[in-house]
Design a protein around this motif. Structure first.
Motif, PDB file in Angstrom:
ATOM      1  N   LEU A 115     -17.751 -33.969 -55.149  1.00 41.34           N
ATOM      2  CA  LEU A 115     -17.275 -32.761 -55.814  1.00 41.34           C
ATOM      3  C   LEU A 115     -17.660 -32.868 -57.281  1.00 41.34           C
ATOM      4  O   LEU A 115     -17.580 -33.948 -57.859  1.00 41.34           O
ATOM      5  CB  LEU A 115     -15.749 -32.654 -55.709  1.00 41.34           C
ATOM      6  CG  LEU A 115     -15.170 -32.485 -54.310  1.00 41.34           C
ATOM      7  CD1 LEU A 115     -13.681 -32.725 -54.342  1.00 41.34           C
ATOM      8  CD2 LEU A 115     -15.478 -31.104 -53.788  1.00 41.34           C
ATOM      9  N   GLU A 116     -18.045 -31.750 -57.891  1.00 32.81           N
ATOM     10  CA  GLU A 116     -18.359 -31.822 -59.294  1.00 32.81           C
ATOM     11  C   GLU A 116     -18.067 -30.500 -59.985  1.00 32.81           C
ATOM     12  O   GLU A 116     -17.920 -29.460 -59.348  1.00 32.81           O
ATOM     13  CB  GLU A 116     -19.808 -32.234 -59.523  1.00 32.81           C
ATOM     14  CG  GLU A 116     -20.813 -31.168 -59.162  1.00 32.81           C
ATOM     15  CD  GLU A 116     -22.216 -31.620 -59.474  1.00 32.81           C
ATOM     16  OE1 GLU A 116     -22.387 -32.672 -60.094  1.00 32.81           O
ATOM     17  OE2 GLU A 116     -23.146 -30.904 -59.093  1.00 32.81           O
ATOM     18  N   SER A 117     -17.986 -30.572 -61.296  1.00 35.99           N
ATOM     19  CA  SER A 117     -17.713 -29.395 -62.098  1.00 35.99           C
ATOM     20  C   SER A 117     -18.311 -29.633 -63.477  1.00 35.99           C
ATOM     21  O   SER A 117     -18.828 -30.707 -63.758  1.00 35.99           O
ATOM     22  CB  SER A 117     -16.196 -29.179 -62.182  1.00 35.99           C
ATOM     23  OG  SER A 117     -15.912 -28.092 -63.024  1.00 35.99           O
ATOM     24  N   ALA A 118     -18.243 -28.620 -64.325  1.00 33.80           N
ATOM     25  CA  ALA A 118     -18.727 -28.757 -65.696  1.00 33.80           C
ATOM     26  C   ALA A 118     -17.597 -28.343 -66.636  1.00 33.80           C
ATOM     27  O   ALA A 118     -16.836 -27.414 -66.333  1.00 33.80           O
ATOM     28  CB  ALA A 118     -19.951 -27.891 -65.920  1.00 33.80           C
ATOM     29  N   SER A 119     -17.481 -29.035 -67.750  1.00 34.79           N
ATOM     30  CA  SER A 119     -16.422 -28.709 -68.696  1.00 34.79           C
ATOM     31  C   SER A 119     -16.784 -27.435 -69.458  1.00 34.79           C
ATOM     32  O   SER A 119     -17.949 -27.143 -69.709  1.00 34.79           O
ATOM     33  CB  SER A 119     -16.200 -29.872 -69.663  1.00 34.79           C
ATOM     34  OG  SER A 119     -17.371 -30.150 -70.377  1.00 34.79           O
ATOM     35  N   GLY A 120     -15.746 -26.688 -69.835  1.00 36.43           N
ATOM     36  CA  GLY A 120     -15.957 -25.447 -70.575  1.00 36.43           C
ATOM     37  C   GLY A 120     -16.037 -25.697 -72.069  1.00 36.43           C
ATOM     38  O   GLY A 120     -16.147 -26.846 -72.517  1.00 36.43           O
ATOM     39  N   ALA A 121     -15.968 -24.605 -72.826  1.00 30.19           N
ATOM     40  CA  ALA A 121     -16.125 -24.706 -74.279  1.00 30.19           C
ATOM     41  C   ALA A 121     -15.017 -25.561 -74.897  1.00 30.19           C
ATOM     42  O   ALA A 121     -15.232 -26.219 -75.914  1.00 30.19           O
ATOM     43  CB  ALA A 121     -16.115 -23.306 -74.892  1.00 30.19           C
ATOM     44  N   ASP A 122     -13.826 -25.574 -74.271  1.00 32.85           N
ATOM     45  CA  ASP A 122     -12.736 -26.388 -74.804  1.00 32.85           C
ATOM     46  C   ASP A 122     -12.731 -27.788 -74.192  1.00 32.85           C
ATOM     47  O   ASP A 122     -11.774 -28.540 -74.378  1.00 32.85           O
ATOM     48  CB  ASP A 122     -11.393 -25.696 -74.546  1.00 32.85           C
ATOM     49  CG  ASP A 122     -11.178 -25.412 -73.067  1.00 32.85           C
ATOM     50  OD1 ASP A 122     -12.124 -25.677 -72.273  1.00 32.85           O
ATOM     51  OD2 ASP A 122     -10.092 -24.939 -72.696  1.00 32.85           O
ATOM     52  N   GLY A 123     -13.777 -28.137 -73.463  1.00 34.31           N
ATOM     53  CA  GLY A 123     -13.870 -29.466 -72.871  1.00 34.31           C
ATOM     54  C   GLY A 123     -13.096 -29.611 -71.574  1.00 34.31           C
ATOM     55  O   GLY A 123     -13.092 -30.684 -70.976  1.00 34.31           O
ATOM     56  N   ARG A 124     -12.423 -28.537 -71.124  1.00 37.90           N
ATOM     57  CA  ARG A 124     -11.592 -28.666 -69.927  1.00 37.90           C
ATOM     58  C   ARG A 124     -12.436 -28.468 -68.672  1.00 37.90           C
ATOM     59  O   ARG A 124     -13.380 -27.687 -68.644  1.00 37.90           O
ATOM     60  CB  ARG A 124     -10.459 -27.641 -69.949  1.00 37.90           C
ATOM     61  CG  ARG A 124      -9.472 -27.889 -71.066  1.00 37.90           C
ATOM     62  CD  ARG A 124      -8.239 -27.032 -70.933  1.00 37.90           C
ATOM     63  NE  ARG A 124      -7.378 -27.218 -72.087  1.00 37.90           N
ATOM     64  CZ  ARG A 124      -6.564 -28.254 -72.247  1.00 37.90           C
ATOM     65  NH1 ARG A 124      -6.498 -29.190 -71.317  1.00 37.90           N
ATOM     66  NH2 ARG A 124      -5.830 -28.370 -73.334  1.00 37.90           N
ATOM     67  N   TYR A 125     -12.065 -29.198 -67.620  1.00 34.30           N
ATOM     68  CA  TYR A 125     -12.746 -29.071 -66.337  1.00 34.30           C
ATOM     69  C   TYR A 125     -11.710 -29.017 -65.228  1.00 34.30           C
ATOM     70  O   TYR A 125     -10.534 -29.344 -65.431  1.00 34.30           O
ATOM     71  CB  TYR A 125     -13.690 -30.268 -66.104  1.00 34.30           C
ATOM     72  CG  TYR A 125     -12.958 -31.566 -65.890  1.00 34.30           C
ATOM     73  CD1 TYR A 125     -12.547 -31.947 -64.613  1.00 34.30           C
ATOM     74  CD2 TYR A 125     -12.663 -32.402 -66.954  1.00 34.30           C
ATOM     75  CE1 TYR A 125     -11.866 -33.128 -64.422  1.00 34.30           C
ATOM     76  CE2 TYR A 125     -11.991 -33.583 -66.770  1.00 34.30           C
ATOM     77  CZ  TYR A 125     -11.586 -33.950 -65.492  1.00 34.30           C
ATOM     78  OH  TYR A 125     -10.901 -35.107 -65.306  1.00 34.30           O
ATOM     79  N   ARG A 126     -12.123 -28.627 -64.046  1.00 35.77           N
ATOM     80  CA  ARG A 126     -11.245 -28.555 -62.881  1.00 35.77           C
ATOM     81  C   ARG A 126     -12.064 -28.888 -61.641  1.00 35.77           C
ATOM     82  O   ARG A 126     -13.089 -28.264 -61.369  1.00 35.77           O
ATOM     83  CB  ARG A 126     -10.649 -27.155 -62.768  1.00 35.77           C
ATOM     84  CG  ARG A 126      -9.687 -26.990 -61.605  1.00 35.77           C
ATOM     85  CD  ARG A 126      -9.203 -25.541 -61.523  1.00 35.77           C
ATOM     86  NE  ARG A 126      -8.259 -25.358 -60.439  1.00 35.77           N
ATOM     87  CZ  ARG A 126      -6.947 -25.545 -60.544  1.00 35.77           C
ATOM     88  NH1 ARG A 126      -6.433 -25.915 -61.704  1.00 35.77           N
ATOM     89  NH2 ARG A 126      -6.151 -25.371 -59.514  1.00 35.77           N
ATOM     90  N   LEU A 127     -11.616 -29.887 -60.911  1.00 34.61           N
ATOM     91  CA  LEU A 127     -12.259 -30.243 -59.642  1.00 34.61           C
ATOM     92  C   LEU A 127     -11.352 -29.783 -58.518  1.00 34.61           C
ATOM     93  O   LEU A 127     -10.233 -30.248 -58.386  1.00 34.61           O
ATOM     94  CB  LEU A 127     -12.454 -31.759 -59.540  1.00 34.61           C
ATOM     95  CG  LEU A 127     -13.549 -32.389 -60.375  1.00 34.61           C
ATOM     96  CD1 LEU A 127     -13.502 -33.892 -60.223  1.00 34.61           C
ATOM     97  CD2 LEU A 127     -14.904 -31.881 -59.938  1.00 34.61           C
ATOM     98  N   GLU A 128     -11.857 -28.860 -57.707  1.00 34.34           N
ATOM     99  CA  GLU A 128     -11.034 -28.325 -56.614  1.00 34.34           C
ATOM    100  C   GLU A 128     -11.226 -29.145 -55.351  1.00 34.34           C
ATOM    101  O   GLU A 128     -12.322 -29.616 -55.075  1.00 34.34           O
ATOM    102  CB  GLU A 128     -11.440 -26.869 -56.321  1.00 34.34           C
ATOM    103  CG  GLU A 128     -11.136 -25.905 -57.440  1.00 34.34           C
ATOM    104  CD  GLU A 128      -9.676 -25.525 -57.514  1.00 34.34           C
ATOM    105  OE1 GLU A 128      -8.890 -26.019 -56.693  1.00 34.34           O
ATOM    106  OE2 GLU A 128      -9.333 -24.726 -58.407  1.00 34.34           O
ATOM    107  N   GLY A 129     -10.138 -29.261 -54.566  1.00 36.41           N
ATOM    108  CA  GLY A 129     -10.234 -29.942 -53.276  1.00 36.41           C
ATOM    109  C   GLY A 129     -10.648 -31.389 -53.416  1.00 36.41           C
ATOM    110  O   GLY A 129     -11.392 -31.900 -52.607  1.00 36.41           O
TER     111      GLY A 129
END
Lengths: 466, 69
Positions: A115-129
């Motif tokens: 599973l992977e994701s990319a952080s947004g402008a505020d550095g926050r990320y979310r990995l679902e499942g």
């Protein structure tokens, strides 16, 4: 649960550098199966013993466990997928500033449990499942890649088949003809006829002499690829570095030694960037961007910034053409080709505009009985549907109704496969911005048995490796 | 394993079936077709290929054989 993917033997390596081939060839091969409409699955041909098992399905968490397979009778094994979970967090640099575009992913065998994701402008990320493991963070966007000294030619060596056994047992290092051995490079060996379409690929690494072993080869042509680890310290996940291809050779198992040459042209140092927009020019942050080498069906997912819908593909090898596939809910699939870039080239494709297209709603009836329990519908756009490309877009079934994802306007052919219904094509036309409703009447087909013999050619057989 | 590709008389793709050895050779598969004329192309992992034509008029228990070369 229908459509759940189950992978057995997920974490068993094929060969460890220095390990006798006789040990490696006895290890089970990872295999993937899918559950049917009743949630049942069957994995045939497993050796008796303990196998690791992983299972995943959309909207559920990842299951990982192990199974003891008995030698005589089928071994029942029930899998209960856990509820989906999410891992959220923030990525910052050493000064505590939020880092945008960092790639965050789970550690583990990729392509299946990944599973992977990319952080947004505020550095926050979310990995679902997320599976219940700690996430790894690797800022790959906006970061300068460490330059390596360029060499005119570096050679790694490899052999396939029985010759490998001799090499693997030979403790004396061989004299190099040219260049330095590629230590710790990842090697990918796929049957050429599979066109890169593989699951659960074994991890093979070159040893100190640049050698590697591909056991269990068959007497068919292979594409053998040497891949530079993106990060020598953390390049353990094979799939992680697929985009950073080094060089590839088409070979057939035999007594000849395979030499894979890596040159500046095949050393990946090119980047391609773009953004994904809807027809009104707004960013589509939940777009899925897949990239792969032209001519291969294998593709890797590229993280897309959820706020700006920007993505960065690379590093790419200059010697190869690449292709992009962009998908987003409610929009048609978009395909883009990327020609051979020059070394150290950075190309901005600009905005990629998605289209809403039209959809198909197909009501399927059968003239002479009920519909088969397993019936798959496809909408193909080409008259021939190129070999290896499948049947076209898969239709989602709900009882007797089959619904398509958004399709580009144009003419399509519907094909329904399953049970004893006659295989036939039904022409339809998709209209932009509309849902086209179609009725299809299926009939029983006449069964024909096709026997295939190999007259005058060598029979295919499992390669007697080791 | 052998892939058998079925196209109709105009060359339009109909189906692709996979043939497996059932207790020995040759490898076989079964395909359900509406009455009509079809062309079949088989290919195995070594790249050997073979072709055959098939007329389906009604129920028939015969077996069509394709030789790979």
């Amino acid at each position: 649960m229908a459509g759940c993917a189950i992978l057995l033997g997920i974490d068993e390596p094929i060969w460890r550098p220095g390990e006798p081939v006789e040990t490696a060839v006895r290890r089970p091969i990872p295999r993937i199966v899918h559950s049917d409409a009743a949630g049942r699955f069957r994995a045939a041909g497993l050796a008796a013993g303990t196998h690791s098992v992983a299972a995943r399905a959309d909207g559920h968490g990842l299951f990982m466990g192990s199974i003891d397979v008995a030698a005589e009778a089928p071994t029942p094994f029930d899998i209960a997928l856990p509820a989906p979970a999410a891992v959220v967090g923030r990525v910052v640099d050493s000064a505590g500033r939020p880092l945008e575009g960092a790639r965050v992913h789970t550690k583990g065998p990729r392509s299946f449990t990944f599973l992977e994701s990319a952080s947004g402008a505020d550095g926050r990320y979310r990995l679902e499942g997320s599976p219940p493991v700690a996430p790894r963070c690797k800022p790959t966007m906006g970061r300068r890649r460490r330059r390596r000294p360029r060499s005119s030619s570096t050679r790694g060596r490899a052999s396939l088949g029985s010759h490998l056994s001799r090499l693997a047992r030979d403790p004396r290092p061989r004299r190099r003809r040219d260049g330095a051995p590629l230590r710790g490079w990842l090697v990918r060996a796929v049957e050429a006829s599979l066109n890169g379409r593989v699951f659960g690929l074994p991890k093979i690494t070159t040893d100190d002499q640049g050698r590697f072993v591909v056991p269990r080869c068959r007497d068919v042509e292979y594409v053998v690829e040497a891949i530079e680890p993106a990060n020598p310290q953390k390049g353990e996940d094979f799939e992680e570095v697929r985009a950073a291809s080094g060089s590839a050779e088409r070979v057939r198992p035999g007594l000849a030694e395979v030499v894979i040459v890596v040159t500046p042209e095949t050393r990946p140092d090119c980047y391609v960037t773009a953004t994904v927009e809807d027809p009104e020019g707004r960013p589509i942050g939940n777009a899925t961007v897949l990239a792969g080498v032209e001519g291969s069906a294998a593709m890797s997912q590229i993280p897309c910034n959820p706020a700006t819908a920007a993505f960065k593909l690379g590093p790419l090898a200059a010697a190869r053409k690449h292709r992009l596939r962009i998908e987003a809910p409610g929009f048609t699939r978009k395909l883009r080709s990327i020609g051979r870039p020059r070394p150290q080239y950075h190309k901005d494709l600009g905005a990629i505009r998605m289209e809403r297209g039209g959809t198909l709603l197909v009501e399927v009836r059968r003239a002479d009985g009920p519909l088969p329990e397993i019936l798959n519908g496809f909408a193909g756009s080409g008259a021939g549907d190129a070999p290896g490309e499948g049947f076209g877009e898969s239709l989602q079934r709900d009882g007797s109704l089959f619904r398509s994802k958004p399709l580009a306007p144009g003419k399509y052919s519907l094909v329904f496969l399953g049970g004893d219904v006659a295989r036939a094509r039904t022409p339809v036309e998709v209209v932009d911005g509309k849902e086209t409703r179609v009725d299809v009447l299926l009939r029983s087909g006449h069964a024909r048995t096709i026997a295939v013999t190999r007259a005058g050619v060598r029979r295919s057989a499992w390669w007697p490796c080791g | 394993m052998v892939a058998v590709r079925v196209t109709d008389d105009s060359g339009a793709f109909i189906s692709e079936e996979l043939a497996f050895a059932a207790g020995g050779s040759p490898v076989t598969c079964k395909v359900w077709l509406a009455p009509g004329r079809y062309r079949l192309a088989a290919r195995d992992e070594s790249g050997a290929t073979g072709e055959a034509k098939l007329d389906v008029a009604g129920a028939d228990a015969s077996t069509l054989t394709i030789d790979l070369r």
